[in-house]
Scaffold this motif. Structure first.
Motif, mmCIF file in Angstrom:
data_model
loop_
_atom_site.group_PDB
_atom_site.id
_atom_site.type_symbol
_atom_site.label_atom_id
_atom_site.label_comp_id
_atom_site.label_asym_id
_atom_site.label_seq_id
_atom_site.Cartn_x
_atom_site.Cartn_y
_atom_site.Cartn_z
ATOM 1 N N SER A 17 -28.964 -34.614 -53.714
ATOM 2 C CA SER A 17 -30.005 -34.313 -54.686
ATOM 3 C C SER A 17 -29.912 -35.332 -55.809
ATOM 4 C CB SER A 17 -29.815 -32.902 -55.238
ATOM 5 O OG SER A 17 -29.813 -31.963 -54.190
ATOM 6 N N VAL A 70 -26.836 -28.972 -57.482
ATOM 7 C CA VAL A 70 -27.987 -28.090 -57.371
ATOM 8 C C VAL A 70 -28.016 -27.176 -58.591
ATOM 9 C CG1 VAL A 70 -28.944 -26.203 -56.004
ATOM 10 C CG2 VAL A 70 -27.946 -28.177 -54.862
ATOM 11 N N VAL A 98 -33.110 -28.494 -59.744
ATOM 12 C CA VAL A 98 -32.848 -29.343 -58.583
ATOM 13 C C VAL A 98 -32.408 -28.480 -57.405
ATOM 14 C CG1 VAL A 98 -31.434 -31.244 -57.712
ATOM 15 C CG2 VAL A 98 -32.210 -31.257 -60.081
#
Length: 114
Positions: A17, A70, A98
Motif C-alpha cells: 500500500s 493499512v 489506506v
C-alpha cells in the motif's frame, strides 16, 4: 500433492500500500493535473505523515510514501517548503484511509499569489 495433507507454498508475492500524489501549479484552476494545459509540478516540497515519515517532491512534483501500513494516515503539507509565490487550494492536512494493496492518490494543486 499428498493425500490428506496440506503444504504451504510461498510465491513471494505481496501487495503493498502507498500514498502518492503531485504538488502542482494549477494553471486553469480545475484541480486536476493537466500537463497539456500548462500545469507544472513543484520540486522540493516536503510532506509528512502523522508518524514523522517525510517525502520530498521530485522534479515533476511527485511525492510517494511507499509501503505504508493499512489504516488511517494524515498527510500534511509543510507550507514552509512551498515557494512563497504559491498558495495551496486544498487543506494543508488530509486524512487518507489506506487499504491493503491499494495506492491512495492525493494531489495538491496550488495557485500563484495575487
Amino acid at each position: 500433492i499428498l493425500n490428506h495433507r496440506s503444504v504451504r507454498l510461498d510465491f513471494g508475492v505481496i501487495s503493498r500500500s502507498e500514498i502518492w500524489g503531485i504538488v502542482f501549479l494549477d494553471v486553469n484552476g480545475d484541480s486536476s493535473f493537466n500537463i497539456t494545459e500548462g500545469d507544472k509540478g513543484i520540486k522540493g516540497v516536503v510532506l509528512t505523515l502523522e508518524n514523522g515519515l517525510k517525502a520530498v517532491t521530485d522534479g515533476s512534483g511527485q511525492y510517494r510514501f511507499p509501503n505504508v501500513s493499512v489504516g488511517e494516515h494524515v498527510v500534511t503539507l509543510d507550507l514552509n517548503t512551498l515557494p512563497v509565490e504559491y498558495l495551496p487550494t486544498v487543506p494543508l492536512k488530509k486524512t487518507a484511509v489506506v487499504f491493503e494493496g491499494v495506492s491512495y492518490n492525493y494531489n495538491i494543486p496550488v495557485k500563484l499569489q495575487q
